[in-house]
Scaffold this motif. Structure first.
Motif, PDB file in Angstrom:
ATOM      1  N   PRO A   1       0.780  -0.900  -0.096  1.00 40.98           N
ATOM      2  CA  PRO A   1       0.163   0.239  -0.177  1.00 40.98           C
ATOM      3  C   PRO A   1       0.764   1.607  -0.002  1.00 40.98           C
ATOM      4  CG  PRO A   1      -0.281  -0.606   2.323  1.00 40.98           C
ATOM      5  CD  PRO A   1       1.060  -1.517   1.666  1.00 40.98           C
ATOM      6  N   ARG A   2       2.063   1.008   0.041  1.00 41.82           N
ATOM      7  CA  ARG A   2       2.653   2.253   0.226  1.00 41.82           C
ATOM      8  C   ARG A   2       3.564   2.857  -1.149  1.00 41.82           C
ATOM      9  NH1 ARG A   2       7.745   1.916   4.901  1.00 41.82           N
ATOM     10  NH2 ARG A   2       7.326   4.516   4.200  1.00 41.82           N
ATOM     11  N   LEU A   3       3.351   1.753  -2.167  1.00 42.69           N
ATOM     12  CA  LEU A   3       3.716   2.635  -3.783  1.00 42.69           C
ATOM     13  C   LEU A   3       4.593   3.326  -3.908  1.00 42.69           C
ATOM     14  CD1 LEU A   3       0.162   4.015  -4.734  1.00 42.69           C
ATOM     15  CD2 LEU A   3       0.729   1.342  -4.819  1.00 42.69           C
ATOM     16  N   GLU A   4       5.800   3.469  -2.765  1.00 41.03           N
ATOM     17  CA  GLU A   4       6.997   3.197  -2.839  1.00 41.03           C
ATOM     18  C   GLU A   4       8.111   3.066  -4.307  1.00 41.03           C
ATOM     19  OE1 GLU A   4       9.290   2.570   0.161  1.00 41.03           O
ATOM     20  OE2 GLU A   4       8.249   3.515   2.111  1.00 41.03           O
ATOM     21  N   GLY A   5       8.080   4.163  -5.029  1.00 41.26           N
ATOM     22  CA  GLY A   5       9.312   3.521  -6.343  1.00 41.26           C
ATOM     23  C   GLY A   5       8.249   4.145  -7.797  1.00 41.26           C
ATOM     24  N   THR A   6       6.809   4.888  -6.998  1.00 41.19           N
ATOM     25  CA  THR A   6       6.277   4.793  -7.844  1.00 41.19           C
ATOM     26  C   THR A   6       6.447   5.831  -9.238  1.00 41.19           C
ATOM     27  OG1 THR A   6       4.084   4.338  -6.981  1.00 41.19           O
ATOM     28  CG2 THR A   6       3.775   6.294  -8.544  1.00 41.19           C
ATOM     29  N   ASN A   7       6.322   5.702 -10.772  1.00 40.81           N
ATOM     30  CA  ASN A   7       7.283   6.829 -11.511  1.00 40.81           C
ATOM     31  C   ASN A   7       5.925   6.165 -12.654  1.00 40.81           C
ATOM     32  OD1 ASN A   7       8.405   8.912 -12.924  1.00 40.81           O
ATOM     33  ND2 ASN A   7      10.167   7.716 -12.631  1.00 40.81           N
ATOM     34  N   LEU A   8       4.416   7.457 -12.687  1.00 39.69           N
ATOM     35  CA  LEU A   8       3.948   7.143 -13.398  1.00 39.69           C
ATOM     36  C   LEU A   8       3.136   8.206 -14.405  1.00 39.69           C
ATOM     37  CD1 LEU A   8       1.075   5.024 -11.578  1.00 39.69           C
ATOM     38  CD2 LEU A   8       2.447   4.359 -13.501  1.00 39.69           C
ATOM     39  N   ASP A   9       3.248   8.341 -15.382  1.00 39.92           N
ATOM     40  CA  ASP A   9       2.741   9.258 -16.571  1.00 39.92           C
ATOM     41  C   ASP A   9       1.577   8.984 -16.992  1.00 39.92           C
ATOM     42  OD1 ASP A   9       5.285  10.809 -17.248  1.00 39.92           O
ATOM     43  OD2 ASP A   9       5.792   9.350 -18.909  1.00 39.92           O
ATOM     44  N   VAL A  10       0.841   9.917 -16.675  1.00 37.69           N
ATOM     45  CA  VAL A  10      -1.138   9.522 -16.454  1.00 37.69           C
ATOM     46  C   VAL A  10      -1.660  10.647 -17.248  1.00 37.69           C
ATOM     47  CG1 VAL A  10      -2.935   9.707 -15.586  1.00 37.69           C
ATOM     48  CG2 VAL A  10      -0.772   8.339 -14.248  1.00 37.69           C
ATOM     49  N   SER A  11      -2.462  10.232 -17.926  1.00 36.72           N
ATOM     50  CA  SER A  11      -3.395  11.114 -18.128  1.00 36.72           C
ATOM     51  C   SER A  11      -4.831  10.424 -18.567  1.00 36.72           C
ATOM     52  CB  SER A  11      -2.833  12.425 -20.161  1.00 36.72           C
ATOM     53  OG  SER A  11      -3.528  10.080 -20.998  1.00 36.72           O
ATOM     54  N   ALA A  12      -6.007  11.214 -18.370  1.00 36.50           N
ATOM     55  CA  ALA A  12      -6.867  11.652 -17.651  1.00 36.50           C
ATOM     56  C   ALA A  12      -8.366  12.439 -18.023  1.00 36.50           C
ATOM     57  CB  ALA A  12      -7.694  10.967 -16.271  1.00 36.50           C
ATOM     58  N   GLU A  13      -9.309  12.129 -18.690  1.00 39.46           N
ATOM     59  CA  GLU A  13     -10.842  12.915 -18.963  1.00 39.46           C
ATOM     60  C   GLU A  13     -12.002  12.238 -18.856  1.00 39.46           C
ATOM     61  OE1 GLU A  13     -10.930  14.336 -22.412  1.00 39.46           O
ATOM     62  OE2 GLU A  13      -9.585  13.698 -23.703  1.00 39.46           O
ATOM     63  N   GLY A  14     -13.149  12.856 -18.664  1.00 36.34           N
ATOM     64  CA  GLY A  14     -14.612  12.234 -17.941  1.00 36.34           C
ATOM     65  C   GLY A  14     -15.463  13.406 -17.902  1.00 36.34           C
ATOM     66  N   PRO A  15     -16.465  12.774 -17.780  1.00 39.18           N
ATOM     67  CA  PRO A  15     -17.580  13.657 -17.779  1.00 39.18           C
ATOM     68  C   PRO A  15     -18.131  13.684 -15.944  1.00 39.18           C
ATOM     69  CG  PRO A  15     -19.006  11.651 -17.879  1.00 39.18           C
ATOM     70  CD  PRO A  15     -16.841  11.601 -18.437  1.00 39.18           C
ATOM     71  N   ASP A  16     -17.176  12.916 -14.821  1.00 39.77           N
ATOM     72  CA  ASP A  16     -17.188  13.121 -13.595  1.00 39.77           C
ATOM     73  C   ASP A  16     -16.158  12.252 -12.947  1.00 39.77           C
ATOM     74  OD1 ASP A  16     -18.312  10.546 -13.769  1.00 39.77           O
ATOM     75  OD2 ASP A  16     -20.330  11.154 -13.857  1.00 39.77           O
ATOM     76  N   LEU A  17     -16.808  12.000 -12.355  1.00 42.14           N
ATOM     77  CA  LEU A  17     -15.119  11.328 -11.349  1.00 42.14           C
ATOM     78  C   LEU A  17     -15.597   9.897 -10.923  1.00 42.14           C
ATOM     79  CD1 LEU A  17     -13.762  13.677  -8.975  1.00 42.14           C
ATOM     80  CD2 LEU A  17     -12.572  13.385 -11.358  1.00 42.14           C
ATOM     81  N   VAL A  18     -16.560   9.541 -11.100  1.00 42.19           N
ATOM     82  CA  VAL A  18     -17.171   7.812 -10.911  1.00 42.19           C
ATOM     83  C   VAL A  18     -16.105   6.653 -10.715  1.00 42.19           C
ATOM     84  CG1 VAL A  18     -19.622   6.654 -11.167  1.00 42.19           C
ATOM     85  CG2 VAL A  18     -20.063   8.977 -11.083  1.00 42.19           C
ATOM     86  N   VAL A  19     -15.856   6.741 -12.123  1.00 42.08           N
ATOM     87  CA  VAL A  19     -14.762   6.217 -12.496  1.00 42.08           C
ATOM     88  C   VAL A  19     -13.670   5.988 -11.334  1.00 42.08           C
ATOM     89  CG1 VAL A  19     -13.461   4.223 -13.648  1.00 42.08           C
ATOM     90  CG2 VAL A  19     -15.380   5.805 -14.363  1.00 42.08           C
ATOM     91  N   ILE A  20     -12.816   6.651 -11.098  1.00 40.95           N
ATOM     92  CA  ILE A  20     -12.065   7.503 -10.507  1.00 40.95           C
ATOM     93  C   ILE A  20     -12.253   6.950  -9.070  1.00 40.95           C
ATOM     94  CG2 ILE A  20     -10.781   8.693  -9.208  1.00 40.95           C
ATOM     95  CD1 ILE A  20     -10.384  10.222 -11.713  1.00 40.95           C
ATOM     96  N   HIS A  21     -13.303   7.094  -8.605  1.00 45.98           N
ATOM     97  CA  HIS A  21     -14.463   6.500  -7.094  1.00 45.98           C
ATOM     98  C   HIS A  21     -14.629   5.335  -6.828  1.00 45.98           C
ATOM     99  CE1 HIS A  21     -16.693   6.843  -4.107  1.00 45.98           C
ATOM    100  NE2 HIS A  21     -16.439   7.666  -3.145  1.00 45.98           N
TER     101      HIS A  21
END
Length: 219
Positions: free
Chosen positions: A187-207
């Protein structure tokens, strides 16, 4: 399981395992066919088989597999299904050659390798899946995903230090996202190095995916 069955084909027992020749059968309403070599039980290393499984109800297959201890019941949908492809087993995991899975109006193609439990380190998969309703995937993954058309494609690797994504694209209704890079071990996610792009009409999926499922964090 207490289900009617039929089976026919050739089986040859050898020191290296079992040679399966045009083996076909039916258990309940689930039909199957297998060709190739099955390695010595229980590890089955050295296996190289071509298989096909189909039936009118995926939940029936889940119940059959659960009754012999191969899977846990996760609420598979009551939809027609089919699975076909070539599989291999080695001492370190499993090889998948163009595995095609269909469930109702959903279709997923997978190729690559799957590492062994418990953490599946060494997994390296290329996936391409789409369908009219992604909520059933959410039930299997224990995530509350909405009933929306979806598409998922890209490469996913399980490393000793976490996960790596290459061109992983997710479309869910009007939601779009792409991931490239490394995600550290939860759960600590140490070492994470991400390129992220996202778009949408709301945050339902992310939630819906904000709380990682227990199988992913290793709980």
């Amino acid at each position: 399981p207490a289900e009617p069955f039929s089976i026919a084909g050739g089986v040859r027992v050898e020191s290296e395992g079992y040679d399966l020749q045009d083996l076909a059968g039916k258990l309940g309403s689930v039909e199957f066919r297998v060709n190739g070599r099955l390695g010595p039980l229980p590890e089955v290393a050295g296996s190289e088989i071509e298989l096909g499984i189909s039936g009118p109800d995926l939940s029936e297959l889940e119940s059959l597999l659960a009754s012999i201890g191969l899977v846990e019941t996760a609420g598979a949908p009551t939809k027609p299904f089919g699975l076909s492809g070539r599989l291999g087993a080695t001492a370190t995991g499993y090889e998948i050659e163009e595995l095609l899975a269909r469930v109702g109006g959903n279709e997923v193609r997978v190729r690559g390798t799957v590492g062994k439990e418990p953490d599946f380190t060494g997994t390296d998969l290329v996936v391409d899946g789409e369908g009219a309703d992604g909520s059933w995937i959410g039930r299997l993954a224990r995530l509350p995903l909405p009933e929306e058309p979806y598409r998922v494609r890209g490469r996913v690797q399980r490393l000793a230090s976490g996960y790596r994504f290459e061109g992983l694209q997710v479309e869910f209704g009007e939601f779009r996202a792409r991931l490239d890079g490394n995600l550290g071990e939860p759960p600590r996610l140490e070492g994470t190095n991400l390129d992220v792009s996202a778009e949408g009409p709301d945050l339902v999926v992310i939630h819906s995916v904000a709380d990682l499922p227990e199988w992913l964090v290793g709980a």
